[in-house]
Design a protein around this motif. Structure first.
Motif, short mmCIF file in Angstrom:
data_model
loop_
_atom_site.label_atom_id
_atom_site.label_comp_id
_atom_site.label_asym_id
_atom_site.label_seq_id
_atom_site.Cartn_x
_atom_site.Cartn_y
_atom_site.Cartn_z
N SER A 1 51.28 32.14 53.04
CA SER A 1 50.09 31.55 52.41
C SER A 1 48.81 32.09 53.03
O SER A 1 47.85 32.44 52.33
CB SER A 1 50.14 30.03 52.53
N GLU A 2 48.79 32.18 54.35
CA GLU A 2 47.60 32.68 55.04
C GLU A 2 47.31 34.12 54.68
O GLU A 2 46.16 34.51 54.49
CB GLU A 2 47.78 32.52 56.55
N ALA A 3 48.37 34.93 54.56
CA ALA A 3 48.19 36.34 54.20
C ALA A 3 47.62 36.47 52.79
O ALA A 3 46.72 37.29 52.54
CB ALA A 3 49.52 37.08 54.30
N GLY B 1 54.58 17.30 44.74
CA GLY B 1 55.38 17.76 45.87
C GLY B 1 54.93 19.10 46.41
O GLY B 1 55.53 19.62 47.34
N GLY B 2 53.85 19.65 45.85
CA GLY B 2 53.38 20.95 46.28
C GLY B 2 51.93 20.93 46.69
O GLY B 2 51.25 19.90 46.64
N GLU B 3 51.44 22.09 47.10
CA GLU B 3 50.05 22.26 47.48
C GLU B 3 49.45 23.39 46.66
O GLU B 3 50.17 24.27 46.16
CB GLU B 3 49.92 22.56 48.97
N CYS B 4 48.13 23.39 46.54
CA CYS B 4 47.43 24.37 45.71
C CYS B 4 46.21 24.88 46.45
O CYS B 4 45.45 24.09 47.03
CB CYS B 4 47.03 23.72 44.39
N HIS B 5 46.01 26.21 46.45
CA HIS B 5 44.87 26.83 47.13
C HIS B 5 44.19 27.82 46.18
O HIS B 5 44.86 28.64 45.55
CB HIS B 5 45.30 27.57 48.39
N PHE B 6 42.87 27.76 46.10
CA PHE B 6 42.13 28.71 45.27
C PHE B 6 42.13 30.08 45.94
O PHE B 6 41.81 30.21 47.13
CB PHE B 6 40.70 28.22 45.08
N LEU B 7 42.49 31.11 45.19
CA LEU B 7 42.54 32.47 45.71
C LEU B 7 41.27 33.25 45.39
O LEU B 7 40.77 34.01 46.22
CB LEU B 7 43.74 33.22 45.11
N GLY B 8 40.76 33.09 44.20
CA GLY B 8 39.63 33.87 43.73
C GLY B 8 39.82 34.16 42.25
O GLY B 8 40.77 33.69 41.63
N SER B 9 38.92 34.93 41.69
CA SER B 9 38.98 35.23 40.26
C SER B 9 39.14 36.72 40.03
O SER B 9 38.55 37.54 40.73
CB SER B 9 37.71 34.74 39.56
N MET B 10 39.94 37.05 39.02
CA MET B 10 40.06 38.42 38.55
C MET B 10 39.14 38.59 37.36
O MET B 10 39.19 37.80 36.40
CB MET B 10 41.50 38.76 38.15
N ARG B 11 38.28 39.62 37.41
CA ARG B 11 37.33 39.86 36.32
C ARG B 11 37.92 40.86 35.33
O ARG B 11 38.44 41.90 35.71
CB ARG B 11 36.00 40.36 36.86
N LEU C 1 50.92 43.01 46.50
CA LEU C 1 51.75 43.69 47.50
C LEU C 1 50.97 44.06 48.77
O LEU C 1 51.48 43.87 49.88
CB LEU C 1 52.42 44.92 46.88
N PRO C 2 49.75 44.60 48.66
CA PRO C 2 48.98 44.82 49.88
C PRO C 2 48.73 43.53 50.66
O PRO C 2 48.65 43.55 51.89
CB PRO C 2 47.65 45.42 49.37
N ALA C 3 48.63 42.41 49.94
CA ALA C 3 48.38 41.13 50.62
C ALA C 3 49.56 40.69 51.47
O ALA C 3 49.38 40.11 52.54
CB ALA C 3 48.05 40.05 49.59
N VAL C 4 50.77 40.96 51.01
CA VAL C 4 51.96 40.47 51.72
C VAL C 4 52.60 41.54 52.60
O VAL C 4 53.59 41.27 53.28
CB VAL C 4 53.01 39.93 50.73
N TRP D 1 47.15 29.76 44.42
CA TRP D 1 48.46 29.89 45.06
C TRP D 1 49.06 28.50 45.19
O TRP D 1 48.51 27.62 45.84
CB TRP D 1 48.32 30.54 46.43
N HIS D 2 50.21 28.30 44.54
CA HIS D 2 50.94 27.05 44.61
C HIS D 2 52.19 27.25 45.46
O HIS D 2 52.86 28.28 45.34
CB HIS D 2 51.37 26.60 43.21
N HIS D 3 52.52 26.27 46.27
CA HIS D 3 53.77 26.34 47.04
C HIS D 3 54.24 24.93 47.35
O HIS D 3 53.44 23.98 47.39
CB HIS D 3 53.59 27.14 48.34
N TRP D 4 55.55 24.80 47.56
CA TRP D 4 56.09 23.50 47.91
C TRP D 4 55.64 23.11 49.32
O TRP D 4 55.47 23.97 50.19
CB TRP D 4 57.61 23.51 47.84
N ARG D 5 55.48 21.84 49.52
CA ARG D 5 55.07 21.33 50.82
C ARG D 5 56.29 21.32 51.74
O ARG D 5 57.19 20.51 51.61
CB ARG D 5 54.49 19.92 50.67
N VAL D 6 56.33 22.27 52.66
CA VAL D 6 57.48 22.41 53.55
C VAL D 6 57.00 22.86 54.92
O VAL D 6 56.06 23.68 55.02
CB VAL D 6 58.51 23.42 52.98
#
Length: 307
Positions: free
Chosen positions: A290-292, A161-171, A115-118, A276-281
């Motif tokens: 996505s940037e946020a 049909g989508g794209e994938c971006h590495f966000l980081g890891s939760m420990r 939520l803080p991210a968005v 983070w996965h999202h459709w390519r649009v």
């Protein structure tokens, strides 16, 4: 030259399909859209007749077929682009409408950093987010089935049909109260202790705890456990000494510094990679979301250089 006729998909039929899948039935979909059940059924039937194939399984609850999933994906993208276009054409209108995106989020991300991210993009772009929550290993199915336009999960490869971006890891750390540790783990983190000490799991889908025990204790036996499908419940039950658990370090505040909780296996932890996965649009709003997420995740989640 002959001009080939192109059948146009009826947005009202697509809306009905989306409502049935989202609500889990024709009755609830009718109530959501302020229509009768027969009207919803008629729109679905007309959509299937126009396409010449079923878009829903006749199960309870109804589920989208492969064609239905493609239509849901198209409808979500259509709503996104229409909302964005409307606000672009009338940026200063007092009744400028909100655009709603449905995303899949795992519970621990929702309870900590999501939520803080968005926050900023929601406020600046008049964006509403409908969150569908599931275990991090299963959020991809929400996207694959057409329920969401994007999801946070553990799958490292993009869905077709989508794209994938590495966000980081939760420990995750294995924690308990000092009294709980003295009662159950006085002789250490042994197989005999693990067979007796109650643990906490999120749901029947949650394999994180068992995988941790296999990796760091070589233990594959059964464990007594309670099920709490909320991250806050995990923390509270652990602090009350009801069980031990794997807790995200983002949720434990000063518990370790004050001694309220102790690490049962110092130096051992699980770093759960998130993507983070999202459709390519083509959508500036989807790109802003996505940037946020990527920008905030880079600040709060563990990155390879610091892991």
């Amino acid at each position: 030259m002959f001009k080939r006729e192109c059948a146009v998909l009826d947005p009202k039929q697509l809306e009905a399909l989306s409502a049935v899948v989202e609500c889990g039935g024709f009755d609830k979909a009718a109530r959501k859209l302020f229509l009768t059940q027969s009207a919803i059924s008629q729109r679905i039937r007309q959509l299937e007749e126009n396409l010449g194939q079923p878009v829903l399984t006749r199960t309870s609850p109804p589920a989208p077929t492969i064609s239905g999933r493609l239509l849901l994906r198209h409808y979500q993208q259509l709503c996104l682009m229409e909302g964005e276009l409307r606000n672009t054409l009338q940026p200063d209108a007092e009744d400028s409408s909100f655009t709603t995106l449905t995303v899949g989020v795992n519970a621990d991300s929702l309870a900590t950093w999501f939520l803080p991210a968005v926050q900023s993009v929601m406020q600046q772009r008049r964006l509403l987010i409908d969150v569908m929550m599931d275990d991090q290993d299963y959020t991809h199915e929400l996207m694959r089935s057409g329920h969401v336009v994007g999801c946070i999960g553990t799958r490292p490869t993009p869905i077709q049909g989508g794209e994938c971006h590495f966000l980081g890891s939760m420990r995750y750390l294995c924690l308990a109260t000092p009294d709980f540790a003295a009662r159950y783990f006085a002789d250490g983190f042994t197989p005999a202790a693990l067979a007796q000490a109650p643990a906490i799991i999120f749901s029947g889908k949650d394999d994180l705890h068992s995988e941790f025990l296999q990796q760091f204790a070589a233990y594959e036996g059964s464990t007594p456990h309670l099920t709490l499908p909320t991250p806050q419940g995990f923390v509270q039950a652990t602090r009350l000494g009801l069980a031990y658990s794997l807790l995200p370090e983002l949720m434990i505040d000063d518990d370790l510094h004050t001694g309220r909780l102790i690490n049962l296996l110092p130096g051992q932890y699980v770093d759960l990679p998130l993507y983070w996965h999202h459709w390519r649009v083509e959508s500036s709003l989807a790109q802003s979301l996505s940037e946020a997420l990527l920008q905030h995740a880079a600040q709060v989640l563990r990155q390879p250089a610091t892991a």
